[in-house]
Design a protein around this motif. Structure first.
Motif, PDB file in Angstrom:
ATOM      1  N   GLU A 162       0.755  -1.169  -0.399  1.00  0.00           N
ATOM      2  CA  GLU A 162       0.073  -0.006   0.036  1.00  0.00           C
ATOM      3  C   GLU A 162       1.659   1.207  -0.204  1.00  0.00           C
ATOM      4  OE1 GLU A 162      -2.801  -0.503   2.728  1.00  0.00           O
ATOM      5  OE2 GLU A 162      -4.078  -1.866   2.516  1.00  0.00           O
ATOM      6  N   ARG A 163       2.409   0.963   0.873  1.00  0.00           N
ATOM      7  CA  ARG A 163       3.224   2.495   0.619  1.00  0.00           C
ATOM      8  C   ARG A 163       3.455   2.330  -0.603  1.00  0.00           C
ATOM      9  NH1 ARG A 163       2.827   4.327   5.508  1.00  0.00           N
ATOM     10  NH2 ARG A 163       1.363   3.303   7.382  1.00  0.00           N
ATOM     11  N   LEU A 164       3.547   1.657  -1.924  1.00  0.00           N
ATOM     12  CA  LEU A 164       3.879   1.739  -2.889  1.00  0.00           C
ATOM     13  C   LEU A 164       6.005   1.650  -2.344  1.00  0.00           C
ATOM     14  CD1 LEU A 164       2.234   4.430  -5.227  1.00  0.00           C
ATOM     15  CD2 LEU A 164       1.907   1.628  -4.746  1.00  0.00           C
ATOM     16  N   SER A 165       6.878   0.781  -1.322  1.00  0.00           N
ATOM     17  CA  SER A 165       7.573   0.664  -1.187  1.00  0.00           C
ATOM     18  C   SER A 165       8.383   0.315  -1.581  1.00  0.00           C
ATOM     19  CB  SER A 165       7.812   0.387   0.213  1.00  0.00           C
ATOM     20  OG  SER A 165       6.985   0.767   1.869  1.00  0.00           O
ATOM     21  N   ASN A 166       9.523  -0.037  -1.820  1.00  0.00           N
ATOM     22  CA  ASN A 166      10.771  -0.861  -3.207  1.00  0.00           C
ATOM     23  C   ASN A 166      10.884  -1.767  -1.538  1.00  0.00           C
ATOM     24  OD1 ASN A 166      12.320  -1.972  -4.404  1.00  0.00           O
ATOM     25  ND2 ASN A 166      14.122  -0.563  -4.142  1.00  0.00           N
ATOM     26  N   PHE A 167      10.728  -3.326  -2.016  1.00  0.00           N
ATOM     27  CA  PHE A 167      10.550  -4.320  -1.055  1.00  0.00           C
ATOM     28  C   PHE A 167      10.643  -5.171  -1.584  1.00  0.00           C
ATOM     29  CE2 PHE A 167       6.189  -4.950  -1.785  1.00  0.00           C
ATOM     30  CZ  PHE A 167       5.640  -5.998  -1.050  1.00  0.00           C
ATOM     31  N   ALA A 168      11.118  -6.509  -0.600  1.00  0.00           N
ATOM     32  CA  ALA A 168      11.591  -8.159  -1.680  1.00  0.00           C
ATOM     33  C   ALA A 168      10.827  -8.895  -0.509  1.00  0.00           C
ATOM     34  CB  ALA A 168      12.844  -7.882  -2.180  1.00  0.00           C
ATOM     35  N   GLU A 169      10.396 -10.204  -0.762  1.00  0.00           N
ATOM     36  CA  GLU A 169      10.658 -11.170   0.044  1.00  0.00           C
ATOM     37  C   GLU A 169      11.963 -11.514  -0.422  1.00  0.00           C
ATOM     38  OE1 GLU A 169       5.777 -12.106  -0.145  1.00  0.00           O
ATOM     39  OE2 GLU A 169       5.950 -10.733  -2.248  1.00  0.00           O
ATOM     40  N   ILE A 170      11.808 -12.426   1.264  1.00  0.00           N
ATOM     41  CA  ILE A 170      13.267 -13.178   1.251  1.00  0.00           C
ATOM     42  C   ILE A 170      13.050 -14.311   1.836  1.00  0.00           C
ATOM     43  CG2 ILE A 170      15.221 -13.041   2.387  1.00  0.00           C
ATOM     44  CD1 ILE A 170      15.073 -10.846   0.004  1.00  0.00           C
ATOM     45  N   GLY A 171      13.037 -15.078   1.859  1.00  0.00           N
ATOM     46  CA  GLY A 171      12.881 -16.660   2.339  1.00  0.00           C
ATOM     47  C   GLY A 171      14.204 -17.635   1.942  1.00  0.00           C
ATOM     48  N   GLY A 172      13.912 -18.643   2.507  1.00  0.00           N
ATOM     49  CA  GLY A 172      14.237 -19.899   2.844  1.00  0.00           C
ATOM     50  C   GLY A 172      15.663 -20.198   3.567  1.00  0.00           C
ATOM     51  N   THR A 173      16.659 -21.257   3.660  1.00  0.00           N
ATOM     52  CA  THR A 173      17.805 -21.655   4.672  1.00  0.00           C
ATOM     53  C   THR A 173      18.254 -19.740   4.866  1.00  0.00           C
ATOM     54  OG1 THR A 173      19.489 -22.252   2.983  1.00  0.00           O
ATOM     55  CG2 THR A 173      18.040 -23.546   4.319  1.00  0.00           C
ATOM     56  N   PHE A 174      18.699 -19.065   5.871  1.00  0.00           N
ATOM     57  CA  PHE A 174      19.516 -18.424   6.161  1.00  0.00           C
ATOM     58  C   PHE A 174      20.799 -18.621   4.930  1.00  0.00           C
ATOM     59  CE2 PHE A 174      23.708 -16.226   8.151  1.00  0.00           C
ATOM     60  CZ  PHE A 174      23.163 -15.697   8.408  1.00  0.00           C
ATOM     61  N   GLU A 175      21.117 -19.502   4.615  1.00  0.00           N
ATOM     62  CA  GLU A 175      22.480 -18.822   3.567  1.00  0.00           C
ATOM     63  C   GLU A 175      21.834 -18.289   2.367  1.00  0.00           C
ATOM     64  OE1 GLU A 175      22.541 -21.894   5.121  1.00  0.00           O
ATOM     65  OE2 GLU A 175      23.990 -21.507   6.452  1.00  0.00           O
ATOM     66  N   ARG A 176      20.385 -18.885   1.657  1.00  0.00           N
ATOM     67  CA  ARG A 176      19.903 -18.663   0.854  1.00  0.00           C
ATOM     68  C   ARG A 176      18.904 -16.948   0.820  1.00  0.00           C
ATOM     69  NH1 ARG A 176      17.519 -18.949  -4.163  1.00  0.00           N
ATOM     70  NH2 ARG A 176      15.486 -18.556  -4.185  1.00  0.00           N
ATOM     71  N   ARG A 177      18.539 -16.574   2.254  1.00  0.00           N
ATOM     72  CA  ARG A 177      18.656 -15.224   2.352  1.00  0.00           C
ATOM     73  C   ARG A 177      19.431 -14.514   2.613  1.00  0.00           C
ATOM     74  NH1 ARG A 177      13.812 -15.336   6.418  1.00  0.00           N
ATOM     75  NH2 ARG A 177      12.594 -17.520   5.677  1.00  0.00           N
ATOM     76  N   VAL A 178      20.628 -14.441   2.796  1.00  0.00           N
ATOM     77  CA  VAL A 178      22.386 -14.324   2.322  1.00  0.00           C
ATOM     78  C   VAL A 178      21.718 -13.888   1.175  1.00  0.00           C
ATOM     79  CG1 VAL A 178      24.589 -13.818   3.115  1.00  0.00           C
ATOM     80  CG2 VAL A 178      22.785 -14.571   4.805  1.00  0.00           C
ATOM     81  N   ASP A 179      22.484 -14.537   0.039  1.00  0.00           N
ATOM     82  CA  ASP A 179      22.208 -14.286  -1.257  1.00  0.00           C
ATOM     83  C   ASP A 179      21.249 -13.666  -1.996  1.00  0.00           C
ATOM     84  OD1 ASP A 179      24.739 -16.878  -0.772  1.00  0.00           O
ATOM     85  OD2 ASP A 179      24.184 -18.079  -1.702  1.00  0.00           O
TER      86      ASP A 179
END
Length: 191
Positions: free
Chosen positions: A148-165
């Motif tokens: 709703e705020r038109l924020s520049n965001f990305a959804e991050i998921g998976g293992t911790f290593e995948r989140r870092v990548d």
């Protein structure tokens, strides 16, 4: 100065990931002030709306201090373990409303990228965590607010290593798009 904030429900790895990213990019990190506030005052989960306002003020002050430290060391980015949207969501959930000044501050304080962390990591019990059964509910709330705020965001998921990548890929692209050098080529002197 580019600001990257991490947000999302409890026990999604915001603190660990934000620390890791700050380390990787050799820059300042803003810890979640709520934890320090609640532990120092031994409030546990017995906080009030007034406490949430103090936490919001402390979070903003910590963010401003981290930005100043990063600027002194000529770092292009700073990482925030959390941001005021978390205070808004918690205030509305726990007390039915959020103070106007916090809503105004949310409108004026912007982030170049917000990483919304998914709930696909196991719940880790902690005396300051409240709602293991409501993580999807809160995730959906954060996602809706950011959309709703038109924020520049990305959804991050998976293992911790995948989140870092995933995070590093997005942050490197953000740095490049603003004319900065990605972390692998950045200076490494201490803050």
């Amino acid at each position: 100065m580019l600001r990257v904030a991490l947000t999302g429900p409890e026990s999604t790895g915001k603190t660990t990931l934000s620390q890791k990213l700050a380390e990787h990019y050799h820059t300042a990190w803003v810890p979640e002030y709520a934890r320090e506030y609640l532990e120092t005052r031994q409030l546990g989960l017995g906080y009030t709306l007034t406490d949430l306002e103090e936490i919001a003020r402390g979070q903003l002050a910590a963010e401003d201090a981290a930005v100043a430290a990063a600027e002194r060391c000529r770092r292009p980015v700073v990482f925030c373990d959390t941001e005021l949207l978390v205070i808004k969501v918690w205030a509305e959930h726990a007390f039915g409303h959020c103070p106007d000044w916090i809503l105004e501050e949310i409108e004026h304080r912007s982030y170049d990228l917000i990483l919304l962390l998914g709930i696909d990591l196991p719940w880790e019990p902690d005396p300051l965590r409240e709602h293991p059964h409501l993580r999807q509910y809160f995730y959906d709330l954060y996602r809706s607010e950011l959309t709703e705020r038109l924020s520049n965001f990305a959804e991050i998921g998976g293992t911790f290593e995948r989140r870092v990548d995933q995070s590093c890929f997005l942050i490197d692209e953000l740095l490049r798009s603003h004319g900065y050098v990605p972390a692998a080529q950045a200076p490494t002197d201490d803050l």
